[in-house]
Scaffold this motif. Sequence first.
Motif, PDB file in Angstrom:
ATOM      1  N   GLN A 168       0.834  -1.196   0.000  1.00  0.00           N
ATOM      2  CA  GLN A 168       0.000   0.000   0.000  1.00  0.00           C
ATOM      3  C   GLN A 168       0.873   1.252   0.000  1.00  0.00           C
ATOM      4  O   GLN A 168       1.866   1.325   0.707  1.00  0.00           O
ATOM      5  N   VAL A 169       0.499   2.236  -0.800  1.00  0.00           N
ATOM      6  CA  VAL A 169       1.249   3.482  -0.896  1.00  0.00           C
ATOM      7  C   VAL A 169       0.457   4.613  -0.248  1.00  0.00           C
ATOM      8  O   VAL A 169      -0.685   4.880  -0.623  1.00  0.00           O
TER       9      VAL A 169
ATOM     10  N   LYS B 206       0.545   9.914  11.105  1.00  0.00           N
ATOM     11  CA  LYS B 206       0.705   8.911  12.161  1.00  0.00           C
ATOM     12  C   LYS B 206      -0.487   7.958  12.203  1.00  0.00           C
ATOM     13  O   LYS B 206      -0.325   6.747  12.381  1.00  0.00           O
ATOM     14  N   THR B 207      -1.680   8.519  12.049  1.00  0.00           N
ATOM     15  CA  THR B 207      -2.882   7.679  12.053  1.00  0.00           C
ATOM     16  C   THR B 207      -2.841   6.664  10.921  1.00  0.00           C
ATOM     17  O   THR B 207      -3.138   5.478  11.113  1.00  0.00           O
ATOM     18  N   LEU B 208      -2.452   7.125   9.735  1.00  0.00           N
ATOM     19  CA  LEU B 208      -2.385   6.227   8.578  1.00  0.00           C
ATOM     20  C   LEU B 208      -1.309   5.165   8.754  1.00  0.00           C
ATOM     21  O   LEU B 208      -1.536   3.982   8.478  1.00  0.00           O
ATOM     22  N   LEU B 209      -0.129   5.571   9.218  1.00  0.00           N
ATOM     23  CA  LEU B 209       0.960   4.619   9.370  1.00  0.00           C
ATOM     24  C   LEU B 209       0.679   3.606  10.471  1.00  0.00           C
ATOM     25  O   LEU B 209       1.072   2.438  10.370  1.00  0.00           O
ATOM     26  N   SER B 210      -0.026   4.025  11.511  1.00  0.00           N
ATOM     27  CA  SER B 210      -0.359   3.112  12.609  1.00  0.00           C
ATOM     28  C   SER B 210      -1.274   1.996  12.142  1.00  0.00           C
ATOM     29  O   SER B 210      -1.220   0.869  12.657  1.00  0.00           O
ATOM     30  N   GLY B 211      -2.128   2.297  11.167  1.00  0.00           N
ATOM     31  CA  GLY B 211      -3.056   1.292  10.665  1.00  0.00           C
ATOM     32  C   GLY B 211      -2.635   0.663   9.356  1.00  0.00           C
ATOM     33  O   GLY B 211      -3.375  -0.136   8.778  1.00  0.00           O
ATOM     34  N   ALA B 212      -1.439   1.003   8.886  1.00  0.00           N
ATOM     35  CA  ALA B 212      -0.981   0.509   7.588  1.00  0.00           C
ATOM     36  C   ALA B 212      -0.511  -0.939   7.675  1.00  0.00           C
ATOM     37  O   ALA B 212      -0.020  -1.379   8.717  1.00  0.00           O
ATOM     38  N   PRO B 213      -0.649  -1.698   6.594  1.00  0.00           N
ATOM     39  CA  PRO B 213      -0.165  -3.082   6.577  1.00  0.00           C
ATOM     40  C   PRO B 213       1.356  -3.131   6.634  1.00  0.00           C
ATOM     41  O   PRO B 213       2.034  -2.115   6.467  1.00  0.00           O
TER      42      PRO B 213
ATOM     43  N   PRO C 141       9.634   1.641  11.459  1.00  0.00           N
ATOM     44  CA  PRO C 141      10.844   1.276  10.709  1.00  0.00           C
ATOM     45  C   PRO C 141      10.590   0.347   9.526  1.00  0.00           C
ATOM     46  O   PRO C 141      11.429   0.257   8.621  1.00  0.00           O
ATOM     47  N   HIS C 142       9.450  -0.339   9.515  1.00  0.00           N
ATOM     48  CA  HIS C 142       9.147  -1.258   8.417  1.00  0.00           C
ATOM     49  C   HIS C 142       8.664  -0.530   7.164  1.00  0.00           C
ATOM     50  O   HIS C 142       8.630  -1.108   6.067  1.00  0.00           O
ATOM     51  N   VAL C 143       8.268   0.736   7.305  1.00  0.00           N
ATOM     52  CA  VAL C 143       7.722   1.486   6.168  1.00  0.00           C
ATOM     53  C   VAL C 143       8.854   1.958   5.258  1.00  0.00           C
ATOM     54  O   VAL C 143       9.836   2.542   5.724  1.00  0.00           O
ATOM     55  N   MET C 144       8.724   1.691   3.967  1.00  0.00           N
ATOM     56  CA  MET C 144       9.696   2.188   2.997  1.00  0.00           C
ATOM     57  C   MET C 144       9.306   3.612   2.591  1.00  0.00           C
ATOM     58  O   MET C 144       8.122   3.911   2.439  1.00  0.00           O
ATOM     59  N   VAL C 145      10.305   4.477   2.424  1.00  0.00           N
ATOM     60  CA  VAL C 145      10.040   5.895   2.194  1.00  0.00           C
ATOM     61  C   VAL C 145      10.678   6.368   0.892  1.00  0.00           C
ATOM     62  O   VAL C 145      11.868   6.138   0.649  1.00  0.00           O
ATOM     63  N   VAL C 146       9.862   7.038   0.071  1.00  0.00           N
ATOM     64  CA  VAL C 146      10.347   7.711  -1.135  1.00  0.00           C
ATOM     65  C   VAL C 146      10.124   9.206  -0.938  1.00  0.00           C
ATOM     66  O   VAL C 146       8.993   9.632  -0.681  1.00  0.00           O
ATOM     67  N   VAL C 147      11.179   9.995  -1.036  1.00  0.00           N
ATOM     68  CA  VAL C 147      11.062  11.445  -0.889  1.00  0.00           C
ATOM     69  C   VAL C 147      11.002  12.085  -2.274  1.00  0.00           C
ATOM     70  O   VAL C 147      11.809  11.774  -3.150  1.00  0.00           O
TER      71      VAL C 147
ATOM     72  N   THR D 182      -0.894  -0.682  -4.430  1.00  0.00           N
ATOM     73  CA  THR D 182      -2.244  -0.150  -4.278  1.00  0.00           C
ATOM     74  C   THR D 182      -2.158   1.224  -3.623  1.00  0.00           C
ATOM     75  O   THR D 182      -1.257   1.477  -2.820  1.00  0.00           O
ATOM     76  N   LEU D 183      -3.072   2.102  -3.968  1.00  0.00           N
ATOM     77  CA  LEU D 183      -3.065   3.457  -3.438  1.00  0.00           C
ATOM     78  C   LEU D 183      -3.867   3.523  -2.150  1.00  0.00           C
ATOM     79  O   LEU D 183      -5.047   3.166  -2.117  1.00  0.00           O
TER      80      LEU D 183
END
Length: 219
Positions: free
Chosen positions: A21-22, A58-65, A93-99, A46-47
Amino acid sequence: MEETKIMTAAPVDSATRDAPQVIVADRQVIVCQGIGSLVSQIPEVTLGAFATDKASLKTLLSGAPERSILILGVRLADGDLTQVLEMVRRDYPHVMVVVVAEDSEFAFIRAAIKQGANSVCMMSQILTSLPKILGKLVEGHSIVPTDILKRLTSENTDALSRREHEILALLVDGLTNFQISARLGLSENTVKYYLKAIYQKLDVNSRGAAIAKYVAGNY
């Protein structure tokens, strides 16, 4: 009190539910929507929803897969890239980040690499670069586009400290010395000391010149 807003993207169908998920985050809704439109056309992902401030992110990342990718602009409504990346790396830390940044904001690209972003993308090249970048991240590979890597390696070593980066970023946001001292928990005299050191390192003698040089990445 301003209400935190989270903008929701289109529903995800069962065929793509297992794809990463992005989440897209930027202070401007129109930027989120533009990037989201491109992401929605990339079959490997998926978007998810959009965020414009730290609370909604924070809310989105807390509930993200577990398999999630954050596409991050250089500023949210209440914080810049360095602050947001620090929070993401610490708490998710598990979230991959594109700036994603404009050509005039290359200093943020440099800072993003230093703070552990998995990839970076210039806004001027987003149509061709972002699909390739997301494809590599889905495979588990971090990637820095060749043109950005050449620019990074051809420049002089960054002489600014992390604290100096923080102060310059707050200058860009228009904060006064007093506001910077309150935000960072420093005295005004300490902020003035840092500013003097920054001016010397950037070879400038004014606030405006320091901001212009920093935003352009010319240091």
